[in-house]
Design an enzyme around this catalytic site. Structure first.
Site, mmCIF file in Angstrom:
data_model
loop_
_atom_site.group_PDB
_atom_site.id
_atom_site.type_symbol
_atom_site.label_atom_id
_atom_site.label_comp_id
_atom_site.label_asym_id
_atom_site.label_seq_id
_atom_site.Cartn_x
_atom_site.Cartn_y
_atom_site.Cartn_z
ATOM 1 N N HIS A 103 0.843 -1.188 0.000
ATOM 2 C CA HIS A 103 0.000 0.000 0.000
ATOM 3 C C HIS A 103 0.879 1.239 0.000
ATOM 4 O O HIS A 103 2.068 1.178 0.320
ATOM 5 C CB HIS A 103 -0.931 -0.017 1.216
ATOM 6 C CG HIS A 103 -2.060 -0.980 1.073
ATOM 7 N ND1 HIS A 103 -2.739 -1.496 2.151
ATOM 8 C CD2 HIS A 103 -2.652 -1.512 -0.035
ATOM 9 C CE1 HIS A 103 -3.698 -2.307 1.722
ATOM 10 N NE2 HIS A 103 -3.656 -2.337 0.412
ATOM 11 N N LYS A 162 5.209 1.546 0.591
ATOM 12 C CA LYS A 162 6.037 1.322 -0.600
ATOM 13 C C LYS A 162 7.524 1.519 -0.330
ATOM 14 O O LYS A 162 8.353 0.740 -0.797
ATOM 15 C CB LYS A 162 5.560 2.195 -1.750
ATOM 16 C CG LYS A 162 4.234 1.716 -2.311
ATOM 17 C CD LYS A 162 3.889 2.363 -3.600
ATOM 18 C CE LYS A 162 2.462 2.108 -4.022
ATOM 19 N NZ LYS A 162 1.950 0.771 -3.904
ATOM 20 N N THR A 182 1.923 -5.609 -8.141
ATOM 21 C CA THR A 182 0.952 -4.650 -8.620
ATOM 22 C C THR A 182 1.733 -3.475 -9.215
ATOM 23 O O THR A 182 2.907 -3.265 -8.891
ATOM 24 C CB THR A 182 0.021 -4.200 -7.484
ATOM 25 O OG1 THR A 182 0.798 -3.837 -6.350
ATOM 26 C CG2 THR A 182 -0.943 -5.312 -7.099
ATOM 27 N N GLY A 183 1.094 -2.723 -10.093
ATOM 28 C CA GLY A 183 1.751 -1.731 -10.931
ATOM 29 C C GLY A 183 2.703 -0.765 -10.274
ATOM 30 O O GLY A 183 3.906 -0.754 -10.588
ATOM 31 N N THR A 184 2.203 0.066 -9.385
ATOM 32 C CA THR A 184 3.041 1.092 -8.783
ATOM 33 C C THR A 184 4.148 0.479 -7.942
ATOM 34 O O THR A 184 5.305 0.903 -8.016
ATOM 35 C CB THR A 184 2.185 2.051 -7.931
ATOM 36 O OG1 THR A 184 1.071 2.500 -8.715
ATOM 37 C CG2 THR A 184 2.989 3.247 -7.480
ATOM 38 N N SER A 196 -2.168 -1.495 -11.352
ATOM 39 C CA SER A 196 -2.181 -0.937 -10.003
ATOM 40 C C SER A 196 -3.255 -1.663 -9.186
ATOM 41 O O SER A 196 -4.273 -2.089 -9.745
ATOM 42 C CB SER A 196 -2.490 0.558 -10.091
ATOM 43 O OG SER A 196 -2.610 1.119 -8.813
ATOM 44 N N GLY A 197 -3.029 -1.787 -7.880
ATOM 45 C CA GLY A 197 -3.978 -2.502 -7.015
ATOM 46 C C GLY A 197 -5.420 -2.060 -7.176
ATOM 47 O O GLY A 197 -6.300 -2.884 -7.437
ATOM 48 N N ASP A 241 -4.563 -6.345 -7.658
ATOM 49 C CA ASP A 241 -4.740 -7.345 -6.598
ATOM 50 C C ASP A 241 -5.468 -8.573 -7.147
ATOM 51 O O ASP A 241 -5.121 -9.714 -6.825
ATOM 52 C CB ASP A 241 -5.544 -6.769 -5.420
ATOM 53 C CG ASP A 241 -4.836 -5.625 -4.725
ATOM 54 O OD1 ASP A 241 -3.598 -5.636 -4.659
ATOM 55 O OD2 ASP A 241 -5.532 -4.711 -4.246
ATOM 56 N N ASP A 292 -1.333 -1.477 4.818
ATOM 57 C CA ASP A 292 -1.497 -0.420 5.807
ATOM 58 C C ASP A 292 -2.803 -0.658 6.558
ATOM 59 O O ASP A 292 -3.873 -0.373 6.029
ATOM 60 C CB ASP A 292 -1.508 0.934 5.102
ATOM 61 C CG ASP A 292 -1.744 2.099 6.024
ATOM 62 O OD1 ASP A 292 -1.791 1.895 7.259
ATOM 63 O OD2 ASP A 292 -1.877 3.217 5.520
ATOM 64 N N HIS A 326 -10.225 -0.237 -2.498
ATOM 65 C CA HIS A 326 -10.347 -1.565 -3.105
ATOM 66 C C HIS A 326 -10.242 -2.663 -2.039
ATOM 67 O O HIS A 326 -9.801 -3.775 -2.330
ATOM 68 C CB HIS A 326 -9.285 -1.747 -4.193
ATOM 69 C CG HIS A 326 -7.878 -1.610 -3.706
ATOM 70 N ND1 HIS A 326 -7.365 -0.435 -3.223
ATOM 71 C CD2 HIS A 326 -6.884 -2.510 -3.620
ATOM 72 C CE1 HIS A 326 -6.103 -0.625 -2.862
ATOM 73 N NE2 HIS A 326 -5.789 -1.877 -3.084
ATOM 74 N N ASP A 381 -11.169 -6.232 -2.829
ATOM 75 C CA ASP A 381 -10.174 -6.944 -3.639
ATOM 76 C C ASP A 381 -9.046 -7.476 -2.760
ATOM 77 O O ASP A 381 -8.549 -8.583 -2.970
ATOM 78 C CB ASP A 381 -9.575 -6.032 -4.716
ATOM 79 C CG ASP A 381 -10.600 -5.539 -5.715
ATOM 80 O OD1 ASP A 381 -11.703 -6.112 -5.766
ATOM 81 O OD2 ASP A 381 -10.292 -4.575 -6.442
ATOM 82 N N ARG A 420 -7.925 -14.096 0.935
ATOM 83 C CA ARG A 420 -8.759 -15.300 1.053
ATOM 84 C C ARG A 420 -8.251 -16.392 0.113
ATOM 85 O O ARG A 420 -8.060 -17.540 0.516
ATOM 86 C CB ARG A 420 -10.222 -14.966 0.744
ATOM 87 C CG ARG A 420 -11.164 -16.134 0.907
ATOM 88 C CD ARG A 420 -12.631 -15.756 0.653
ATOM 89 N NE ARG A 420 -13.061 -14.714 1.578
ATOM 90 C CZ ARG A 420 -13.372 -13.461 1.215
ATOM 91 N NH1 ARG A 420 -13.312 -13.086 -0.042
ATOM 92 N NH2 ARG A 420 -13.753 -12.586 2.114
#
Length: 129
Positions: free
Chosen positions: A11, A15, A37-39, A57-58, A63, A83, A90, A93, A99
């Site tokens: 998150h 980062k 994830t992207g970032t 990106s998430g 995600d 975080d 999201h 997600d 899960r």
């Protein structure tokens, strides 16, 4: 040692910690295939030099992409610095990802301490133990 498929997610407030952690474990991580994830993926790759396949990106479905790879058996472990004090748009997600990782028996690290233990396990398998 078998090459592992490792997913990295962090998150926004985590980062920098993810980048520091990846620097700390560069030698071990560089021997495996990294997905993120992207970032997170772009930041880790740019700041550490690690080869990372960056997905979306998430909040834009990253995600879920990682979750789909887990379902397909294409991810062996998940390092997810999340975080817990900031609401995420999201969040459903994120919960679905955690899960499916649990259902598929994928090791998940949610903070630096647990991620360090996963690296100890990888190091042990690298040494043939």
């Amino acid at each position: 040692m078998e090459k592992k498929q490792i997913a990295l997610i962090a998150h926004d407030k985590c980062k920098e910690e993810m980048v520091e952690w990846c620097r700390e474990h560069y030698d071990l991580l560089s021997a495996h295939s990294l997905f993120a994830t992207g970032t997170t993926g772009n930041k880790v790759s740019k700041e550490t030099g690690l080869a990372v396949t960056a997905l979306k990106s998430g909040p834009l479905g990253g995600d879920l992409q990682i979750g789909a790879r887990i379902v397909d058996g294409a991810i062996d472990m998940l390092v997810f610095f999340w975080d817990p004090l900031t609401a995420q748009p999201h969040d459903p997600d994120v919960k679905a990802l955690l899960r499916v990782a649990t259902l598929k028996n994928i090791p998940v690290a949610t903070n630096r301490a647990s991620a360090d233990y996963l690296m100890l396990a990888l190091q042990s398998s690298r040494n043939g133990n």
